[in-house]
Design a protein around this motif. Structure first.
Motif, PDB file in Angstrom:
ATOM      1  N   PHE A 167      41.166  40.332  29.656  1.00 25.09           N
ATOM      2  CA  PHE A 167      40.239  40.156  30.762  1.00 25.09           C
ATOM      3  C   PHE A 167      39.974  41.514  31.391  1.00 25.09           C
ATOM      4  CE2 PHE A 167      39.233  38.837  35.147  1.00 25.09           C
ATOM      5  CZ  PHE A 167      38.207  37.950  34.860  1.00 25.09           C
ATOM      6  N   ASN A 168      38.726  41.829  31.622  1.00 24.10           N
ATOM      7  CA  ASN A 168      38.375  43.114  32.203  1.00 24.10           C
ATOM      8  C   ASN A 168      38.890  43.177  33.644  1.00 24.10           C
ATOM      9  OD1 ASN A 168      37.166  45.449  33.088  1.00 24.10           O
ATOM     10  ND2 ASN A 168      35.192  44.996  32.180  1.00 24.10           N
ATOM     11  N   PRO A 169      39.755  44.132  33.977  1.00 24.32           N
ATOM     12  CA  PRO A 169      40.317  44.177  35.331  1.00 24.32           C
ATOM     13  C   PRO A 169      39.293  44.513  36.403  1.00 24.32           C
ATOM     14  CG  PRO A 169      41.057  46.065  34.049  1.00 24.32           C
ATOM     15  CD  PRO A 169      40.313  45.172  33.110  1.00 24.32           C
ATOM     16  N   ARG A 170      38.100  44.973  36.025  1.00 24.18           N
ATOM     17  CA  ARG A 170      37.091  45.269  37.045  1.00 24.18           C
ATOM     18  C   ARG A 170      36.616  43.999  37.743  1.00 24.18           C
ATOM     19  NH1 ARG A 170      33.443  48.996  33.676  1.00 24.18           N
ATOM     20  NH2 ARG A 170      35.177  49.480  32.353  1.00 24.18           N
ATOM     21  N   PHE A 171      36.647  42.863  37.069  1.00 25.64           N
ATOM     22  CA  PHE A 171      36.322  41.599  37.741  1.00 25.64           C
ATOM     23  C   PHE A 171      37.304  41.364  38.891  1.00 25.64           C
ATOM     24  CE2 PHE A 171      34.589  40.535  33.470  1.00 25.64           C
ATOM     25  CZ  PHE A 171      33.276  40.360  33.857  1.00 25.64           C
TER      26      PHE A 171
ATOM     27  N   LEU B  30      38.624  41.406  44.691  1.00 30.70           N
ATOM     28  CA  LEU B  30      39.419  41.863  45.835  1.00 30.70           C
ATOM     29  C   LEU B  30      38.554  42.590  46.850  1.00 30.70           C
ATOM     30  CD1 LEU B  30      42.737  43.119  44.231  1.00 30.70           C
ATOM     31  CD2 LEU B  30      42.378  41.101  45.625  1.00 30.70           C
ATOM     32  N   LEU B  31      37.595  43.373  46.368  1.00 29.28           N
ATOM     33  CA  LEU B  31      36.690  44.066  47.286  1.00 29.28           C
ATOM     34  C   LEU B  31      35.864  43.057  48.088  1.00 29.28           C
ATOM     35  CD1 LEU B  31      35.657  46.866  48.127  1.00 29.28           C
ATOM     36  CD2 LEU B  31      33.890  46.600  46.404  1.00 29.28           C
ATOM     37  N   PHE B  32      35.394  42.012  47.418  1.00 26.01           N
ATOM     38  CA  PHE B  32      34.668  40.959  48.124  1.00 26.01           C
ATOM     39  C   PHE B  32      35.550  40.306  49.182  1.00 26.01           C
ATOM     40  CE2 PHE B  32      33.922  36.395  48.515  1.00 26.01           C
ATOM     41  CZ  PHE B  32      32.676  36.426  49.107  1.00 26.01           C
TER      42      PHE B  32
ATOM     43  N   LEU C 238      36.996  53.753  47.691  1.00 20.87           N
ATOM     44  CA  LEU C 238      36.790  53.050  46.421  1.00 20.87           C
ATOM     45  C   LEU C 238      35.580  53.586  45.677  1.00 20.87           C
ATOM     46  CD1 LEU C 238      37.561  49.395  47.499  1.00 20.87           C
ATOM     47  CD2 LEU C 238      38.947  50.880  46.071  1.00 20.87           C
ATOM     48  N   TRP C 239      34.532  53.896  46.395  1.00 17.43           N
ATOM     49  CA  TRP C 239      33.325  54.440  45.792  1.00 17.43           C
ATOM     50  C   TRP C 239      33.618  55.810  45.184  1.00 17.43           C
ATOM     51  CZ3 TRP C 239      28.092  54.058  48.782  1.00 17.43           C
ATOM     52  CH2 TRP C 239      27.040  54.280  47.908  1.00 17.43           C
ATOM     53  N   GLY C 240      34.372  56.618  45.905  1.00 16.77           N
ATOM     54  CA  GLY C 240      34.722  57.943  45.406  1.00 16.77           C
ATOM     55  C   GLY C 240      35.614  57.893  44.176  1.00 16.77           C
ATOM     56  N   ARG C 241      36.493  56.915  44.106  1.00 18.01           N
ATOM     57  CA  ARG C 241      37.355  56.755  42.923  1.00 18.01           C
ATOM     58  C   ARG C 241      36.597  56.220  41.728  1.00 18.01           C
ATOM     59  NH1 ARG C 241      42.784  53.503  43.839  1.00 18.01           N
ATOM     60  NH2 ARG C 241      41.941  52.644  41.936  1.00 18.01           N
ATOM     61  N   GLY C 242      35.397  55.668  41.965  1.00 18.21           N
ATOM     62  CA  GLY C 242      34.615  55.119  40.867  1.00 18.21           C
ATOM     63  C   GLY C 242      34.897  53.661  40.598  1.00 18.21           C
ATOM     64  N   ASP C 243      35.589  52.979  41.514  1.00 18.51           N
ATOM     65  CA  ASP C 243      35.901  51.567  41.297  1.00 18.51           C
ATOM     66  C   ASP C 243      34.688  50.664  41.437  1.00 18.51           C
ATOM     67  OD1 ASP C 243      38.518  52.045  40.732  1.00 18.51           O
ATOM     68  OD2 ASP C 243      39.244  51.669  42.749  1.00 18.51           O
ATOM     69  N   LEU C 244      33.616  51.147  42.021  1.00 21.63           N
ATOM     70  CA  LEU C 244      32.411  50.331  42.175  1.00 21.63           C
ATOM     71  C   LEU C 244      31.430  50.529  41.026  1.00 21.63           C
ATOM     72  CD1 LEU C 244      31.775  50.711  45.990  1.00 21.63           C
ATOM     73  CD2 LEU C 244      33.040  48.953  44.785  1.00 21.63           C
TER      74      LEU C 244
END
Length: 148
Positions: free
Chosen positions: A56-60, A65-67, A114-120
């Motif tokens: 499962f892609n962990p980005r989901f 969690l961000l939501f 989070l945006w700076g880390r590239g998680d979005l």
């Protein structure tokens, strides 16, 4: 105080008893017809393909969690917004504004992190080469080695 706790305890006990009775009666009433077809995974009327266990892609998970973080932000900001009019009438309106602005500033800082880390970024590079040697072209370094 003890009376309030007793009411809650009686309510919880009755809830457990009613649910237990419903499950017990359901066991005697419902039919039991085991079948291998009924035990298969249901995929919207289609025959299941492959195993139910897959990577499962962990980005989901990260986006979920961000939501939840921003959903909780709204849930925690709402009570302050509800009492803000009363606080303004009492002369404490600045407190409500400072609370909301501080909380939103923390959430914006978390979003920027989070945006700076590239998680979005939904599409991002999987990995980085362990060395950045200019003598090895990057296209060749990412190719799998050929069998000899």
């Amino acid at each position: 105080m003890q009376f309030d706790f007793a009411v809650v305890a009686i309510f919880l006990a009755m809830a457990f008893v009613i649910v237990g009775i419903a499950l017990l009666l359901g066991r005697f009433v419902r039919p039991s017809n085991p079948d291998p077809v009924k035990s298969q995974t249901y995929e919207c009327g289609e025959q299941p393909i492959g195993s139910g266990w897959f990577n499962f892609n962990p980005r989901f998970y990260q986006l979920a969690l961000l939501f939840l973080v921003f959903d909780v932000e709204i849930a925690l900001t709402w009570p302050v917004a509800v009492v803000a009019r009363r606080w303004i009438a009492e002369g404490r309106g600045w407190l409500a504004v400072i609370e909301i602005l501080l909380f939103i500033a923390i959430m914006v800082a978390a979003l920027a992190f989070l945006w700076g880390r590239g998680d979005l970024d939904w599409m991002r590079e999987i990995g980085v080469l362990p060395h950045d040697d200019e003598s090895v072209p990057k296209a060749a370094a990412t190719q799998p080695p050929e069998a000899e």
